[in-house]
Design a protein around this motif. Structure first.
Motif, PDB file in Angstrom:
ATOM      1  N   VAL A 143      -0.825   3.031   0.669  1.00 59.82           N
ATOM      2  CA  VAL A 143      -0.865   3.729  -0.649  1.00 59.82           C
ATOM      3  C   VAL A 143       0.594   3.691  -1.115  1.00 59.82           C
ATOM      4  O   VAL A 143       1.278   3.950  -0.307  1.00 59.82           O
ATOM      5  CB  VAL A 143      -1.368   5.098  -0.637  1.00 59.82           C
ATOM      6  CG1 VAL A 143      -1.208   5.678  -2.056  1.00 59.82           C
ATOM      7  CG2 VAL A 143      -2.822   5.176  -0.312  1.00 59.82           C
ATOM      8  N   ASP A 163      -1.825  -3.791  -5.190  1.00 59.16           N
ATOM      9  CA  ASP A 163      -3.173  -4.012  -4.856  1.00 59.16           C
ATOM     10  C   ASP A 163      -3.303  -4.758  -3.671  1.00 59.16           C
ATOM     11  O   ASP A 163      -4.422  -4.151  -2.688  1.00 59.16           O
ATOM     12  CB  ASP A 163      -3.972  -4.813  -6.025  1.00 59.16           C
ATOM     13  CG  ASP A 163      -3.957  -4.226  -7.331  1.00 59.16           C
ATOM     14  OD1 ASP A 163      -3.773  -3.093  -7.276  1.00 59.16           O
ATOM     15  OD2 ASP A 163      -4.338  -4.884  -8.441  1.00 59.16           O
ATOM     16  N   ASN A 193      -2.636  -2.079  -0.953  1.00 59.31           N
ATOM     17  CA  ASN A 193      -3.568  -0.931  -1.036  1.00 59.31           C
ATOM     18  C   ASN A 193      -4.776  -1.536  -0.104  1.00 59.31           C
ATOM     19  O   ASN A 193      -5.372  -0.771   0.557  1.00 59.31           O
ATOM     20  CB  ASN A 193      -4.125  -0.581  -2.412  1.00 59.31           C
ATOM     21  CG  ASN A 193      -3.042   0.182  -3.075  1.00 59.31           C
ATOM     22  OD1 ASN A 193      -2.280   0.670  -2.496  1.00 59.31           O
ATOM     23  ND2 ASN A 193      -3.075   0.255  -4.517  1.00 59.31           N
TER      24      ASN A 193
END
Length: 467
Positions: free
Chosen positions: A451, A443, A446
């Motif tokens: 990605v 996370d 991200n």
């Protein structure tokens, strides 16, 4: 199989029937090299690059001529303002245009003639028009007599009585204010060439008529350019060429503008977006996707939001290509033929948006095959996707894009090393079944714009869409 194109002169979509079976000849009005190109300039070259690729896919032998206008009023004005030779300004910007075309994956033209290299051909055409009573010399200028040509203004569908013909400085001696200059008498200090009517320089319209005649003959298939060229440029080209005795172009194809706030992108409006700067901020293949996938006759309203959407859409295609290539363990060759629905869309006035929908549908089918672990179906879909992307010049596995990576090429290796360290920590967390820690690391990555995908070969990172 019949390719159909919207013909501006007929104001309708027509079946394309070549003058010579199996061959297609295209003349595209290219760059006027008074300044470096913005993305509006490059759109025209890109649209006709896709046209050329589709004709080649359909088995045609394509002759593609794209001229360079290396002398005109604006170049001369800039030469005086900058204290530099006109030819130096022209050549510098010609190289910038070619760099832009190349960056966005446009194939080089068959021929790319410069206007100043074809003065003898222009003199020959003027002499013939004067002898036929369609042109006259006055004060060192040579003008075309528009009333002598009955078909004048049929392309732009105007009334001669209401015509307002653009005129430049020093255009003296006209018999009718609607007549246009084919040759302009030079002022002191301006570039000039010797002619039977005195020293001067070519008019813009004459250049293209003469070069099209030389490289494509008395008749050719398609003449292209932006919609802003319909009048006066293309209208005057037709008058000169046909009055000279040429049949000239059989089809007239025009592309739409790139606009900003509803206005045509132009240097004079101060709203241009230079290609040289755009390719620093955006991947060139994404710019090609953005400029090349709307229908060629549509307007494109420029915005960063639209570019981000294009980037995200292409990322979905590219991600599928990468995943299947990894699963296959080798590069999957393009299919011999594109899907019939894609071909049908392209045959219908180069319906790229409809064709692109087939690409995305095939990608979704391929992703479903991947999810079902159906390697054979996934590979088959990739082969189809590569065939379609190849026609559009958007295949990420094509040699042209082989050296392209995501944003920040210079730092890619450094970033990769740092990300790998973090991914190793995530792998360690997964190995000890600390799923919360592993998810937290993912996370955080991200949120930083990366990605993370777990592939059979291990975790892989890519740059995500811009926020």
């Amino acid at each position: 199989m019949t390719i159909r194109l919207y013909d501006t002169s007929a104001r309708q979509i027509r079946d394309f029937v070549p003058l010579t079976a199996g061959c297609v000849s295209i003349y595209l009005c290219g760059a006027t090299v008074q300044a470096a190109p913005h993305i509006g300039h490059i759109r025209s070259g890109l649209n006709f690059d896709i046209m050329r690729r589709w004709f080649a896919y359909r088995g045609y032998d394509v002759t593609f001529v794209r001229n360079v206008t290396d002398i005109d009023d604006k170049i001369i004005t800039k030469s005086a303002e900058q204290g530099r030779p006109w030819w130096a300004i022209g050549y510098e910007n010609e190289r910038a245009f070619n760099a832009g075309y190349d960056a966005l994956g446009c194939l080089p033209p068959t021929y790319e003639p410069r206007a100043t290299g074809h003065v003898p051909e222009m003199i020959e055409m003027m002499r013939g028009l004067i002898e036929r009573g369609h042109a006259y010399a006055a004060d060192g200028n040579v003008y075309f007599d528009v009333r002598s040509f009955p078909g004048y203004l049929e392309l732009s569908n105007q009334d001669l009585d209401d015509l307002r013909q653009p005129s430049g400085d020093n255009e003296t001696g006209k018999r009718d204010k609607r007549d246009f200059a084919m040759w302009k008498a030079s002022k002191p200090g301006e570039p000039s060439w010797e002619t039977p009517w005195g020293r001067g320089r070519p008019g813009w319209h004459l250049e293209c008529s003469a070069m099209a005649h030389k490289y494509l003959g008395t008749a050719f298939d398609i003449h292209g350019g932006g919609i802003d060229l319909i009048f006066p440029h293309h209208e005057n080209e037709i008058a000169q060429a046909k009055a000279f005795g040429d049949e000239f172009a059989k089809y007239w194809v025009h592309n739409g503008w790139v606009t900003m706030s509803g206005e045509k992108m132009s240097k004079s409006l101060g709203n241009s977006v230079l290609v040289s700067e755009m390719v620093k901020a955006w991947r060139p293949i994404v710019l090609r996707y953005y400029l090349g996938t709307p229908h060629y006759r549509s307007m494109i309203e420029y915005s960063e939001e639209a570019l981000r959407e294009a980037e995200s859409a292409f990322a979905r295609i590219e991600g599928f290509v990468q995943r299947v290539t990894e699963k296959a363990g080798e590069t999957v060759a393009p299919a011999a033929e594109v899907p019939p629905a894609f071909a049908e869309a392209m045959d219908d006035d180069l319906g790229v948006p409809q064709a692109l929908a087939i690409v995305h549908t095939t990608v979704r089918q391929g992703n479903s095959a991947l999810a079902a672990d159906d390697k054979e179906a996934a590979v088959a879909r990739l082969a189809e996707v590569r065939a379609m992307l190849g026609v559009l010049g958007l295949d990420p596995l094509d040699d042209h894009w082989a050296g392209e990576s995501d944003r920040g090429d210079d730092l890619h290796g450094v970033v990769d090393t740092l990300v790998r360290l973090v991914l190793d920590q995530r792998q360690s967390a997964r190995a000890r079944k600390d799923w919360a820690a592993a998810d937290a690391i993912r996370d955080q990555l991200n949120q930083s714009g990366l990605v993370i995908e777990d592939s059979p070969a291990g975790p892989r990172w890519t740059l995500g869409p811009r926020q």
